[in-house]
Design a protein around this motif. Structure first.
Motif, mmCIF file in Angstrom:
data_model
loop_
_atom_site.group_PDB
_atom_site.id
_atom_site.type_symbol
_atom_site.label_atom_id
_atom_site.label_comp_id
_atom_site.label_asym_id
_atom_site.label_seq_id
_atom_site.Cartn_x
_atom_site.Cartn_y
_atom_site.Cartn_z
ATOM 1 N N GLN A 1 15.828 72.189 97.144
ATOM 2 C CA GLN A 1 15.678 72.434 95.715
ATOM 3 C C GLN A 1 14.218 72.630 95.338
ATOM 4 O OE1 GLN A 1 17.614 68.895 94.385
ATOM 5 N NE2 GLN A 1 15.752 67.695 94.340
ATOM 6 N N ASP A 2 13.991 73.333 94.217
ATOM 7 C CA ASP A 2 12.625 73.580 93.766
ATOM 8 C C ASP A 2 12.086 72.364 93.015
ATOM 9 O OD1 ASP A 2 13.677 73.675 91.163
ATOM 10 O OD2 ASP A 2 13.562 75.857 91.029
ATOM 11 N N GLU A 3 10.867 72.472 92.492
ATOM 12 C CA GLU A 3 10.228 71.354 91.806
ATOM 13 C C GLU A 3 10.962 70.916 90.537
ATOM 14 O OE1 GLU A 3 8.565 75.215 90.496
ATOM 15 O OE2 GLU A 3 8.681 74.307 92.463
ATOM 16 N N ASP A 4 11.853 71.789 90.020
ATOM 17 C CA ASP A 4 12.657 71.448 88.837
ATOM 18 C C ASP A 4 14.030 70.895 89.212
ATOM 19 O OD1 ASP A 4 10.661 72.265 86.999
ATOM 20 O OD2 ASP A 4 11.283 74.355 87.217
ATOM 21 N N GLY A 5 14.272 70.700 90.515
ATOM 22 C CA GLY A 5 15.535 70.129 90.963
ATOM 23 C C GLY A 5 16.677 71.116 91.092
ATOM 24 N N ARG A 6 16.368 72.416 91.080
ATOM 25 C CA ARG A 6 17.412 73.434 91.199
ATOM 26 C C ARG A 6 17.549 73.870 92.653
ATOM 27 N NH1 ARG A 6 15.195 76.948 86.234
ATOM 28 N NH2 ARG A 6 13.321 76.316 87.298
ATOM 29 N N ALA A 7 18.742 73.690 93.190
ATOM 30 C CA ALA A 7 19.005 74.084 94.572
ATOM 31 C C ALA A 7 19.162 75.603 94.655
ATOM 32 C CB ALA A 7 20.275 73.415 95.080
ATOM 33 N N PRO A 8 18.734 76.207 95.762
ATOM 34 C CA PRO A 8 18.933 77.638 95.949
ATOM 35 C C PRO A 8 20.418 77.988 95.840
ATOM 36 C CG PRO A 8 17.426 76.810 97.589
ATOM 37 C CD PRO A 8 18.015 75.611 96.896
ATOM 38 N N THR A 9 20.707 79.010 95.046
ATOM 39 C CA THR A 9 22.070 79.399 94.718
ATOM 40 C C THR A 9 22.134 80.909 94.619
ATOM 41 O OG1 THR A 9 22.242 77.388 93.385
ATOM 42 C CG2 THR A 9 23.911 79.069 93.013
ATOM 43 N N LEU A 10 23.223 81.497 95.055
ATOM 44 C CA LEU A 10 23.442 82.926 94.881
ATOM 45 C C LEU A 10 24.463 83.093 93.762
ATOM 46 C CD1 LEU A 10 22.968 85.839 95.742
ATOM 47 C CD2 LEU A 10 24.739 85.531 97.501
ATOM 48 N N VAL A 11 24.056 83.731 92.666
ATOM 49 C CA VAL A 11 24.891 83.875 91.478
ATOM 50 C C VAL A 11 25.203 85.352 91.258
ATOM 51 C CG1 VAL A 11 25.070 83.445 88.990
ATOM 52 C CG2 VAL A 11 23.766 81.857 90.444
ATOM 53 N N ILE A 12 26.498 85.683 91.233
ATOM 54 C CA ILE A 12 26.939 87.042 90.931
ATOM 55 C C ILE A 12 27.338 87.047 89.460
ATOM 56 C CG2 ILE A 12 28.459 88.940 91.592
ATOM 57 C CD1 ILE A 12 26.648 87.819 93.901
ATOM 58 N N GLU A 13 26.527 87.687 88.608
ATOM 59 C CA GLU A 13 26.762 87.671 87.170
ATOM 60 C C GLU A 13 27.897 88.612 86.766
ATOM 61 O OE1 GLU A 13 23.170 88.366 84.968
ATOM 62 O OE2 GLU A 13 22.320 86.437 85.575
ATOM 63 N N GLN A 14 28.392 88.418 85.547
ATOM 64 C CA GLN A 14 29.433 89.296 85.026
ATOM 65 C C GLN A 14 28.964 90.746 85.082
ATOM 66 O OE1 GLN A 14 30.402 87.869 81.074
ATOM 67 N NE2 GLN A 14 31.981 86.539 81.883
ATOM 68 N N GLY A 15 29.843 91.612 85.572
ATOM 69 C CA GLY A 15 29.520 93.030 85.675
ATOM 70 C C GLY A 15 28.881 93.421 86.997
ATOM 71 N N ALA A 16 28.358 92.464 87.741
ATOM 72 C CA ALA A 16 27.821 92.731 89.079
ATOM 73 C C ALA A 16 28.956 92.572 90.089
ATOM 74 C CB ALA A 16 26.687 91.768 89.402
ATOM 75 N N LYS A 17 28.726 93.006 91.321
ATOM 76 C CA LYS A 17 29.764 92.926 92.349
ATOM 77 C C LYS A 17 29.184 92.419 93.653
ATOM 78 C CE LYS A 17 32.555 96.574 90.449
ATOM 79 N NZ LYS A 17 33.323 97.755 90.644
ATOM 80 N N ILE A 18 30.055 91.768 94.426
ATOM 81 C CA ILE A 18 29.709 91.379 95.787
ATOM 82 C C ILE A 18 30.792 91.933 96.699
ATOM 83 C CG2 ILE A 18 30.831 89.124 95.513
ATOM 84 C CD1 ILE A 18 28.760 88.035 97.559
ATOM 85 N N ILE A 19 30.359 92.543 97.789
ATOM 86 C CA ILE A 19 31.274 93.042 98.814
ATOM 87 C C ILE A 19 30.895 92.309 100.088
ATOM 88 C CG2 ILE A 19 32.040 95.045 100.135
ATOM 89 C CD1 ILE A 19 31.181 96.760 97.681
ATOM 90 N N ALA A 20 31.778 91.426 100.532
ATOM 91 C CA ALA A 20 31.495 90.601 101.703
ATOM 92 C C ALA A 20 32.797 90.335 102.437
ATOM 93 C CB ALA A 20 30.855 89.294 101.267
ATOM 94 N N GLN A 21 32.890 90.829 103.667
ATOM 95 C CA GLN A 21 34.102 90.603 104.440
ATOM 96 C C GLN A 21 33.724 90.267 105.872
ATOM 97 O OE1 GLN A 21 37.099 93.567 103.954
ATOM 98 N NE2 GLN A 21 38.462 92.655 105.442
ATOM 99 N N GLY A 22 33.718 88.973 106.158
ATOM 100 C CA GLY A 22 33.453 88.523 107.515
ATOM 101 C C GLY A 22 34.762 88.423 108.279
ATOM 102 N N SER A 23 34.678 87.917 109.479
ATOM 103 C CA SER A 23 35.865 87.713 110.310
ATOM 104 C C SER A 23 35.618 86.484 111.178
ATOM 105 C CB SER A 23 36.117 88.939 111.195
ATOM 106 O OG SER A 23 35.071 89.067 112.149
ATOM 107 N N SER A 24 36.645 86.047 111.901
ATOM 108 C CA SER A 24 36.443 84.898 112.776
ATOM 109 C C SER A 24 35.439 85.222 113.881
ATOM 110 C CB SER A 24 37.767 84.431 113.376
ATOM 111 O OG SER A 24 38.372 85.473 114.112
ATOM 112 N N ALA A 25 35.378 86.469 114.281
ATOM 113 C CA ALA A 25 34.423 86.874 115.314
ATOM 114 C C ALA A 25 33.019 87.096 114.747
ATOM 115 C CB ALA A 25 34.906 88.150 116.003
#
Length: 114
Positions: free
Chosen positions: A36-60
């Motif tokens: 976390q930073d000096e303000d106590g906020r842990a690193p986070t990935l935030v996908i806001e409204q209207g944005a998109k994430i494309i992520a498709q992993g596999s067991s391999a």
């Protein structure tokens, strides 16, 4: 932006994907978070409204989100804030709300297909 497999990425703060951006994460990609930073906020990935994430992993070739700290000292508070998807679906009580501990971060609405 595309995060490519075979590369390790490091999060040092709250990171926002804003509309209309698309974040693509290839199978086999690793994302590690610092403390976390000096303000106590842990690193986070935030996908806001209207944005998109494309992520498709596999067991391999999984997509891995983890801490930079060795597993022998985990779990430990403040080392990974998570992956947050802020959609437009209907929420209890209607309207929109804001994520606690995140600057901004509205979620909720009227579109359950979002």
């Amino acid at each position: 932006r595309t995060l490519s497999s075979g590369v390790t990425y490091y999060l040092t703060c709250q990171t926002f994907v804003k509309s209309p951006a698309v974040l693509t994460i290839e199978a086999g990609t690793t994302i590690k978070a610092y403390r976390q930073d000096e303000d106590g906020r842990a690193p986070t990935l935030v996908i806001e409204q209207g944005a998109k994430i494309i992520a498709q992993g596999s067991s391999a070739k999984p997509i891995t989100f983890t801490s930079v700290l060795p597993s022998s000292v985990l779990p430990q508070r403040g080392t990974w804030g998570g992956l947050i998807l802020l959609g437009k679906g209907i929420i209890a009580g209607g309207g929109t709300r804001f994520i606690e501990g995140i600057d901004g971060g509205a979620y909720g609405g009227t579109d359950n297909e979002d």
